[in-house]
Design a protein around this motif. Structure first.
Motif, PDB file in Angstrom:
ATOM      1  N   ALA A 342     -33.942 -29.290   9.902  1.00 19.39           N
ATOM      2  CA  ALA A 342     -34.576 -30.733  10.408  1.00 19.39           C
ATOM      3  C   ALA A 342     -35.463 -31.034   9.348  1.00 19.39           C
ATOM      4  O   ALA A 342     -35.406 -32.224   9.128  1.00 19.39           O
ATOM      5  CB  ALA A 342     -35.238 -30.293  11.729  1.00 19.39           C
ATOM      6  N   ALA A 343     -36.434 -30.406   8.647  1.00 22.34           N
ATOM      7  CA  ALA A 343     -37.265 -30.818   7.606  1.00 22.34           C
ATOM      8  C   ALA A 343     -36.488 -31.452   6.389  1.00 22.34           C
ATOM      9  O   ALA A 343     -37.069 -32.284   5.778  1.00 22.34           O
ATOM     10  CB  ALA A 343     -38.184 -29.428   7.318  1.00 22.34           C
ATOM     11  N   ALA A 344     -35.368 -30.743   6.219  1.00 22.76           N
ATOM     12  CA  ALA A 344     -34.723 -31.271   5.025  1.00 22.76           C
ATOM     13  C   ALA A 344     -34.223 -32.473   5.151  1.00 22.76           C
ATOM     14  O   ALA A 344     -34.108 -33.428   4.455  1.00 22.76           O
ATOM     15  CB  ALA A 344     -33.667 -30.172   4.588  1.00 22.76           C
ATOM     16  N   ARG A 345     -33.386 -32.713   6.506  1.00 25.63           N
ATOM     17  CA  ARG A 345     -32.965 -33.841   6.772  1.00 25.63           C
ATOM     18  C   ARG A 345     -34.141 -35.224   6.934  1.00 25.63           C
ATOM     19  O   ARG A 345     -33.898 -35.931   6.392  1.00 25.63           O
ATOM     20  CB  ARG A 345     -32.294 -33.893   8.127  1.00 25.63           C
ATOM     21  CG  ARG A 345     -31.114 -33.071   8.155  1.00 25.63           C
ATOM     22  CD  ARG A 345     -30.246 -33.385   9.335  1.00 25.63           C
ATOM     23  NE  ARG A 345     -30.940 -32.769  10.867  1.00 25.63           N
ATOM     24  CZ  ARG A 345     -30.810 -31.634  11.221  1.00 25.63           C
ATOM     25  NH1 ARG A 345     -30.195 -30.693  10.625  1.00 25.63           N
ATOM     26  NH2 ARG A 345     -31.422 -31.204  12.275  1.00 25.63           N
ATOM     27  N   ARG A 346     -35.156 -34.965   7.216  1.00 24.66           N
ATOM     28  CA  ARG A 346     -36.293 -35.724   7.504  1.00 24.66           C
ATOM     29  C   ARG A 346     -36.876 -35.973   6.164  1.00 24.66           C
ATOM     30  O   ARG A 346     -36.972 -37.372   5.769  1.00 24.66           O
ATOM     31  CB  ARG A 346     -37.360 -34.995   8.266  1.00 24.66           C
ATOM     32  CG  ARG A 346     -38.726 -36.064   8.448  1.00 24.66           C
ATOM     33  CD  ARG A 346     -39.609 -35.555   9.296  1.00 24.66           C
ATOM     34  NE  ARG A 346     -41.056 -36.387   9.335  1.00 24.66           N
ATOM     35  CZ  ARG A 346     -41.899 -35.731   8.915  1.00 24.66           C
ATOM     36  NH1 ARG A 346     -41.908 -34.717   8.205  1.00 24.66           N
ATOM     37  NH2 ARG A 346     -43.027 -36.579   8.992  1.00 24.66           N
ATOM     38  N   ARG A 347     -36.773 -34.947   5.353  1.00 22.02           N
ATOM     39  CA  ARG A 347     -37.207 -35.304   3.669  1.00 22.02           C
ATOM     40  C   ARG A 347     -36.097 -36.392   3.197  1.00 22.02           C
ATOM     41  O   ARG A 347     -36.489 -37.246   2.454  1.00 22.02           O
ATOM     42  CB  ARG A 347     -37.648 -34.289   2.961  1.00 22.02           C
ATOM     43  CG  ARG A 347     -37.795 -34.379   1.407  1.00 22.02           C
ATOM     44  CD  ARG A 347     -37.787 -33.105   0.635  1.00 22.02           C
ATOM     45  NE  ARG A 347     -36.516 -32.546   1.136  1.00 22.02           N
ATOM     46  CZ  ARG A 347     -36.199 -31.162   0.242  1.00 22.02           C
ATOM     47  NH1 ARG A 347     -37.445 -30.685  -0.446  1.00 22.02           N
ATOM     48  NH2 ARG A 347     -35.282 -30.602   0.672  1.00 22.02           N
ATOM     49  N   ALA A 348     -34.918 -36.287   3.350  1.00 28.80           N
ATOM     50  CA  ALA A 348     -33.809 -36.911   2.782  1.00 28.80           C
ATOM     51  C   ALA A 348     -33.978 -37.985   3.333  1.00 28.80           C
ATOM     52  O   ALA A 348     -33.685 -39.284   2.563  1.00 28.80           O
ATOM     53  CB  ALA A 348     -32.617 -36.128   2.903  1.00 28.80           C
ATOM     54  N   ARG A 349     -34.053 -38.481   4.779  1.00 27.51           N
ATOM     55  CA  ARG A 349     -34.069 -39.782   5.178  1.00 27.51           C
ATOM     56  C   ARG A 349     -35.086 -40.792   4.500  1.00 27.51           C
ATOM     57  O   ARG A 349     -35.123 -41.661   3.929  1.00 27.51           O
ATOM     58  CB  ARG A 349     -34.125 -39.608   6.722  1.00 27.51           C
ATOM     59  CG  ARG A 349     -34.326 -41.093   7.351  1.00 27.51           C
ATOM     60  CD  ARG A 349     -34.297 -41.049   8.734  1.00 27.51           C
ATOM     61  NE  ARG A 349     -35.718 -40.061   9.179  1.00 27.51           N
ATOM     62  CZ  ARG A 349     -36.790 -40.064   9.560  1.00 27.51           C
ATOM     63  NH1 ARG A 349     -37.260 -41.510   9.229  1.00 27.51           N
ATOM     64  NH2 ARG A 349     -37.720 -39.311   9.871  1.00 27.51           N
ATOM     65  N   LEU A 350     -36.517 -40.135   4.512  1.00 31.45           N
ATOM     66  CA  LEU A 350     -37.566 -40.598   4.092  1.00 31.45           C
ATOM     67  C   LEU A 350     -37.341 -40.853   2.284  1.00 31.45           C
ATOM     68  O   LEU A 350     -37.588 -41.939   2.143  1.00 31.45           O
ATOM     69  CB  LEU A 350     -38.939 -39.989   4.227  1.00 31.45           C
ATOM     70  CG  LEU A 350     -39.222 -39.564   5.555  1.00 31.45           C
ATOM     71  CD1 LEU A 350     -40.155 -38.767   5.758  1.00 31.45           C
ATOM     72  CD2 LEU A 350     -39.828 -41.226   6.158  1.00 31.45           C
ATOM     73  N   ARG A 351     -36.956 -40.267   1.638  1.00 29.66           N
ATOM     74  CA  ARG A 351     -36.559 -40.136   0.348  1.00 29.66           C
ATOM     75  C   ARG A 351     -35.571 -41.510   0.077  1.00 29.66           C
ATOM     76  O   ARG A 351     -35.781 -42.280  -0.783  1.00 29.66           O
ATOM     77  CB  ARG A 351     -35.911 -38.888  -0.567  1.00 29.66           C
ATOM     78  CG  ARG A 351     -35.668 -39.090  -2.011  1.00 29.66           C
ATOM     79  CD  ARG A 351     -36.727 -39.614  -2.688  1.00 29.66           C
ATOM     80  NE  ARG A 351     -38.091 -38.864  -2.806  1.00 29.66           N
ATOM     81  CZ  ARG A 351     -39.309 -38.945  -3.199  1.00 29.66           C
ATOM     82  NH1 ARG A 351     -39.517 -40.412  -3.675  1.00 29.66           N
ATOM     83  NH2 ARG A 351     -40.310 -38.059  -3.129  1.00 29.66           N
TER      84      ARG A 351
END
Length: 455
Positions: A342-351
């Motif tokens: 979930a943290a990786a997905r959140r980072r990818a979305r924000l990036r």
């Protein structure tokens, strides 16, 4: 004593990383050049209220050794550990911290594109104007207190440049009592259409922008897109600016200039990651969508140098939420924990959102057309556009370094942080990653210490 992790920078990325690593049982030392934690985004005056996000993180730092007023000027490998050398406090005392791992969260600084008159008193960086209010409670037009408590209240401040920071700056200035007659944005709304998918995945950020825009419209601020301030006018200080329409490549459209009276100008064209410590260690970099260099990191925020992690604006400008997400992932990695999906997905979305904004606000090559020959590009060494162009056309300079050797552009106090991107563009290149052996001025007495000396 050797810490498990040394974090350089106490902005959103550094604070989150330090708090997370401490929660996981690591011994953490947090070094920061500022007096108070929060970085530029959460800057607050001494004795003033601490921003809520900083309060939340600071409460989790009870197991962290926080070293304010410590400006790290170099990081060196010393056996199986890292040695971080810093200039500490107003007396510039030497300090050193030893750690098994290092996380760089050194943030970014403003990108400035010069124009005739930009050296006049009253012309300040957009982020600098916001920092003046947050840190010193002063308006940039006269330095007077805001909100009707002094002669600076109600001053006319034009906000100009490009990027999402401008909306926040204009709103902050208006709320403090300044009159913002016009917000001048060099990019146009069509640039966002090419990145609709990434923008749509971040509705909260779109809502935040809409709230800023609505607050400005309520205060009768006029928004001009595809325009730029191409000249500033005044004798002893700023009195007016010329605002000109731009073509798609950011070239001024002839005959479209208009003069706007004002008391101050807050201008900026986005942010540039601060990379000196990392590039000095040989960390690999990448080119961001707006043309600036940033650190290249893997899925766990590791740089190309073993034992060295990075998070926040050093990895590409993206705001506090992305910086905090990267800081958390980096701390988990240092502790040997696998970041949750979930943290990786959140980072990818924000990036993806940050990259979309960077691409939409990338300066067009035609901005150099608004420079006349007498415009000082390097203010520290008073190097004009004419001298830089002569170095390129007559002396064969092909990059910022060769221009520097021929003209001294970038050899002043700021070491090219202000003029570097402009000099590189005048030489026909994108800015190269900063490579400096020292990230800040250092007393000679500290340089004379033997390698590895600690006090």
């Amino acid at each position: 004593m050797t810490a498990d992790l040394a974090v350089v920078g106490a902005g959103p990325a550094g604070l989150t990383a330090a708090a997370t690593a401490a929660r996981l049982g690591l011994d953490v030392t947090l070094l920061d050049a500022a007096e108070r934690p929060g970085g530029q985004l959460y800057r607050h005056p001494a004795g003033g209220p601490v921003p809520r996000p900083v309060r939340r993180l600071v409460r989790r730092l009870d197991r962290v050794t926080h070293l304010p007023h410590h400006h790290v000027w170099t990081v060196v490998r010393d056996g199986d550990t890292w040695l971080l050398h810093a200039v500490a406090g107003p007396d510039e005392a030497p300090a050193a911290v030893r750690a098994r791992a290092v996380l760089l969260a050194t943030g970014a600084y403003e990108r400035q594109l010069p124009f005739p008159g930009w050296t006049l008193p009253g012309v300040v960086g957009a982020g600098g104007a916001q920092a003046m209010l947050k840190g010193g409670l002063a308006l940039p037009c006269t330095g007077a207190p805001p909100a009707g408590t002094g002669p600076g209240a109600g001053g006319r401040i034009v906000v100009a440049g490009s990027g999402p920071l401008l909306l926040a700056v204009a709103t902050t200035l208006a709320a403090a009592g300044a009159r913002v007659p016009v917000l001048v944005e060099a990019s146009g709304p069509a640039a966002y259409a090419r990145h609709a998918a990434a923008l749509a995945r971040n509705p909260a950020k779109l809502l935040q922008g809409a709230l800023y825009g609505g607050a400005l419209l309520h205060r009768t601020t006029r928004l001009l897109t595809r325009h730029a301030v191409t000249a500033a006018h005044g004798t002893t200080r700023l009195e007016a600016v010329t605002v000109t329409r731009l073509d798609p490549d950011w070239r001024p459209v002839p005959g479209t200039g208009r003069r706007v009276p004002c008391d101050a100008l807050a201008v900026g064209h986005g942010l540039v990651p601060q990379l000196e410590l990392a590039t000095g260690l040989g960390c690999a970099t990448r080119r961001t969508p707006d043309g600036t260099p940033a650190l290249e990191v893997d899925a766990e925020q590791r740089t190309s140098v073993p034992g060295l992690w990075a998070a926040g604006e050093t990895c590409g400008v993206g705001g506090a939420e992305l910086a905090a997400a990267e800081g958390e992932i980096a701390a988990l990695s240092v502790a040997g924990r696998r970041p949750p999906a979930a943290a990786a997905r959140r980072r990818a979305r924000l990036r993806a959102f940050a990259d979309a904004l960077a691409a939409a606000h990338r300066p067009g090559p035609g901005w150099t057309d608004w420079l006349d020959g007498a415009t000082e590009v390097c203010r520290c060494e008073e190097v004009t556009a004419a001298r830089i162009r002569a170095a390129v056309t007559d002396l064969g300079a092909r990059d910022a370094r060769s221009v520097k050797l021929l003209t001294r552009a970038g050899m002043g106090w700021c070491q090219g942080r202000t003029c570097g991107p402009a000099v590189a563009r005048l030489a026909g290149r994108d800015p190269a990653p900063d490579r400096r052996p020292l990230s800040c001025p250092v007393p000679l007495s500290q340089l004379a210490q033997p390698p590895g000396a600690e006090k």
